[in-house]
Design an enzyme around this catalytic site. Structure first.
Site, short mmCIF file in Angstrom:
data_model
loop_
_atom_site.label_atom_id
_atom_site.label_comp_id
_atom_site.label_asym_id
_atom_site.label_seq_id
_atom_site.Cartn_x
_atom_site.Cartn_y
_atom_site.Cartn_z
N GLY A 59 49.70 33.04 43.47
CA GLY A 59 48.33 33.38 43.07
C GLY A 59 47.36 32.22 43.30
O GLY A 59 47.73 31.14 43.75
N ARG A 60 46.10 32.49 42.97
CA ARG A 60 45.07 31.46 43.12
C ARG A 60 45.40 30.22 42.30
O ARG A 60 45.31 29.10 42.78
CB ARG A 60 43.70 32.04 42.69
CG ARG A 60 43.11 33.01 43.68
CD ARG A 60 41.85 33.67 43.11
NE ARG A 60 42.20 34.64 42.10
CZ ARG A 60 42.31 35.96 42.32
NH1 ARG A 60 42.05 36.44 43.52
NH2 ARG A 60 42.64 36.78 41.36
N MET A 61 45.81 30.44 41.06
CA MET A 61 46.15 29.29 40.21
C MET A 61 47.50 28.69 40.61
O MET A 61 47.68 27.48 40.59
CB MET A 61 46.18 29.70 38.73
CG MET A 61 44.82 29.69 38.07
SD MET A 61 43.97 28.12 38.25
CE MET A 61 45.13 27.01 37.47
N LYS A 73 38.74 39.03 39.10
CA LYS A 73 39.22 38.79 37.73
C LYS A 73 39.47 40.12 37.02
O LYS A 73 38.65 41.02 37.05
CB LYS A 73 38.19 37.95 36.94
CG LYS A 73 38.72 37.56 35.56
CD LYS A 73 37.91 36.44 34.94
CE LYS A 73 38.38 36.13 33.53
NZ LYS A 73 39.78 35.67 33.45
N HIS A 133 32.34 35.45 36.61
CA HIS A 133 33.58 35.14 37.34
C HIS A 133 33.64 35.93 38.64
O HIS A 133 32.96 36.95 38.80
CB HIS A 133 34.82 35.50 36.51
CG HIS A 133 35.14 34.49 35.46
ND1 HIS A 133 34.55 34.50 34.22
CD2 HIS A 133 36.00 33.43 35.47
CE1 HIS A 133 35.03 33.49 33.51
NE2 HIS A 133 35.91 32.82 34.24
N THR A 193 47.85 32.32 31.41
CA THR A 193 47.54 33.74 31.60
C THR A 193 46.59 34.21 30.51
O THR A 193 46.81 33.93 29.33
CB THR A 193 48.84 34.57 31.53
OG1 THR A 193 49.77 34.00 32.44
CG2 THR A 193 48.60 36.02 31.85
N THR A 194 45.56 34.93 30.90
CA THR A 194 44.61 35.44 29.90
C THR A 194 44.78 36.96 29.77
O THR A 194 45.51 37.57 30.52
CB THR A 194 43.15 35.11 30.29
OG1 THR A 194 42.87 35.70 31.56
CG2 THR A 194 42.92 33.62 30.35
N GLY A 242 38.76 35.16 28.65
CA GLY A 242 39.40 34.57 27.47
C GLY A 242 38.58 33.41 26.95
O GLY A 242 38.49 33.19 25.73
N THR A 243 37.94 32.67 27.84
CA THR A 243 37.14 31.52 27.42
C THR A 243 35.91 31.95 26.63
O THR A 243 35.56 31.35 25.62
CB THR A 243 36.71 30.70 28.66
OG1 THR A 243 37.90 30.31 29.34
CG2 THR A 243 35.91 29.48 28.28
P1 NAD Z 1 46.18 35.88 40.87
O1 NAD Z 1 46.13 37.37 40.83
O2 NAD Z 1 45.63 35.17 42.07
O3 NAD Z 1 47.68 35.39 40.67
C1 NAD Z 1 48.58 35.95 39.77
C2 NAD Z 1 49.97 35.81 40.37
O4 NAD Z 1 50.93 36.27 39.42
C3 NAD Z 1 50.15 36.66 41.65
O5 NAD Z 1 50.72 35.90 42.70
C4 NAD Z 1 51.07 37.78 41.18
O6 NAD Z 1 51.90 38.28 42.24
C5 NAD Z 1 51.89 37.02 40.13
N1 NAD Z 1 52.65 37.93 39.26
C6 NAD Z 1 52.34 39.19 38.88
N2 NAD Z 1 53.34 39.70 38.14
C7 NAD Z 1 54.30 38.76 38.07
C8 NAD Z 1 55.58 38.72 37.48
N3 NAD Z 1 56.07 39.75 36.80
N4 NAD Z 1 56.30 37.57 37.59
C9 NAD Z 1 55.82 36.51 38.27
N5 NAD Z 1 54.62 36.51 38.89
C10 NAD Z 1 53.87 37.62 38.79
O7 NAD Z 1 45.45 35.40 39.55
P2 NAD Z 1 44.90 33.94 39.20
O8 NAD Z 1 43.45 33.86 39.49
O9 NAD Z 1 45.83 32.90 39.74
O10 NAD Z 1 45.02 33.98 37.60
C11 NAD Z 1 46.26 34.18 36.96
C12 NAD Z 1 46.02 34.22 35.46
O11 NAD Z 1 45.55 32.95 35.03
C13 NAD Z 1 44.95 35.23 35.02
O12 NAD Z 1 45.32 35.76 33.77
C14 NAD Z 1 43.70 34.37 34.89
O13 NAD Z 1 42.75 34.91 34.03
C15 NAD Z 1 44.31 33.12 34.34
N6 NAD Z 1 43.53 31.88 34.49
C16 NAD Z 1 43.59 31.03 33.44
C17 NAD Z 1 42.95 29.81 33.52
C18 NAD Z 1 43.11 28.85 32.38
O14 NAD Z 1 42.62 27.71 32.45
N7 NAD Z 1 43.82 29.24 31.31
C19 NAD Z 1 42.23 29.45 34.66
C20 NAD Z 1 42.20 30.37 35.74
C21 NAD Z 1 42.87 31.59 35.65
#
Ligand code: NAD
Length: 268
Positions: free
Chosen positions: A15-17, A161, A157, A101-102, A167-168
């Site tokens: 994913g992005r993060m 999203k 965002h 995860t949010t 969540g923030t």
């Molecule tokens: P994204 O959709 O780009 O990435 C999510 C990844 O999780 C994907 O690669 C997906 O295939 C994978 N995934 C899905 N189901 C899965 C499973 N069962 N097992 C393992 N991997 C699985 O999303 P993102 O932008 O990277 O964000 C991910 C989460 O982090 C979101 O909930 C987002 O809101 C949160 N986030 C939190 C912060 C923070 O600081 N807390 C910052 C940015 C994003």
């Protein structure tokens, strides 16, 4: 390899993060990539993590099964359902867990509290140091300004999203509510709409915008008679969350079991 290297297991690696985390781990002096996990059946399973971020091979392949090893730290930025399963695996293995995860439900948050009795868990809707400070300032301002100042939160965002409000934004609302003896769930007004939308004195408004590629913007306004205060944070790049989460990962290894947040990590 430095024997004191900390092994990081990334969940949501594609994913992005996840990719931002792989980059930060690769660029650090004290962290090593223990494993990368993503969704079963998804693209990229079996791919090398280095290649995934456009660099040379690392010898760590993306798998679809989380197998936490003692001594490592799991960093999860995926989906709520995945996080729910992962927290149980970390408890079984006795491995600290960092959760970014949010959109977790109240039941899923209760599960974190239960599991925090067995392992250190750091759970934060936003791992940026700047946002953590904004939360602190929100509480200070709400307590100082008193009930005559009306609080409104605005968040923006990127189009992908999934959860809204962010969540923030909800955490900012909670910080304002707690500092002014209100219960956020009682006074939260999410995306105000409808015929009679006249503001009540206690409510805390939250408005969500989605679009483009914004990594995340949050503004808290305190609206008074003839004046307005705005506290704003703008995230320029995902590496701020990745660095904060990895700071929490290092910190977690020295902690007793418990459910922690970024305030604990920063010692605020
Ligand atoms: P994204 O959709 O780009 O990435 C999510 C990844 O999780 C994907 O690669 C997906 O295939 C994978 N995934 C899905 N189901 C899965 C499973 N069962 N097992 C393992 N991997 C699985 O999303 P993102 O932008 O990277 O964000 C991910 C989460 O982090 C979101 O909930 C987002 O809101 C949160 N986030 C939190 C912060 C923070 O600081 N807390 C910052 C940015 C994003």
């Amino acid at each position: 390899m430095n024997t004191r290297m900390i092994s990081i297991i990334i969940v949501g690696a594609r994913g992005r993060m996840g990719t931002a985390l792989i980059r930060e781990v690769m660029d650090s002096d004290d962290l090593t990539l223990g494993a990368c996990v993503d969704r079963s059946g998804g693209p990229g399973i079996g791919q090398d993590a280095g290649r995934l971020i456009g660099r040379s091979e690392l010898g760590v392949l993306v798998t679809d099964e989380l197998k936490p090893r003692r001594g490592s730290v799991v960093v999860d930025f995926s989906l709520p359902k995945a996080t729910e399963n992962n927290v149980r695996r970390c408890v079984e293995a006795g491995v600290p867990l960092i959760i970014g995860t949010t959109g977790l439900s109240a039941d899923q948050e209760r599960l974190l509290a239960e599991c925090g009795e067995h392992i250190p868990i750091v759970y934060a809707a936003n791992f940026s140091v700047g946002v953590t400070l904004l939360l602190q300032l929100a509480g200070v301002a709400a307590a100082a300004l008193g009930p005559d100042w009306e609080a409104e939160i605005f968040e923006l965002h990127h189009r992908h999203k999934r959860d809204a409000p962010s969540g923030t934004a909800l955490r900012i609302g909670q910080a304002v509510a707690e500092a002014s003896d209100r219960v956020f769930s009682d006074v939260a007004m999410l995306n105000r709409a409808g015929g009679n939308a006249v503001r009540t004195r206690d409510e805390i408004g939250v408005t969500s915008l989605r679009g483009g590629d914004s990594v995340g913007e949050h503004t808290l306004m305190f609206l008074g008679e003839g004046e307005r205060i705005e506290l704003a944070h703008r995230s320029g790049d995902r590496s701020i969350f990745a660095r904060g989460a990895l700071r929490a990962a290092r910190w977690s290894l020295a902690q007793e079991p418990g459910l922690y947040d970024m305030f604990d990590v920063l010692g605020l």
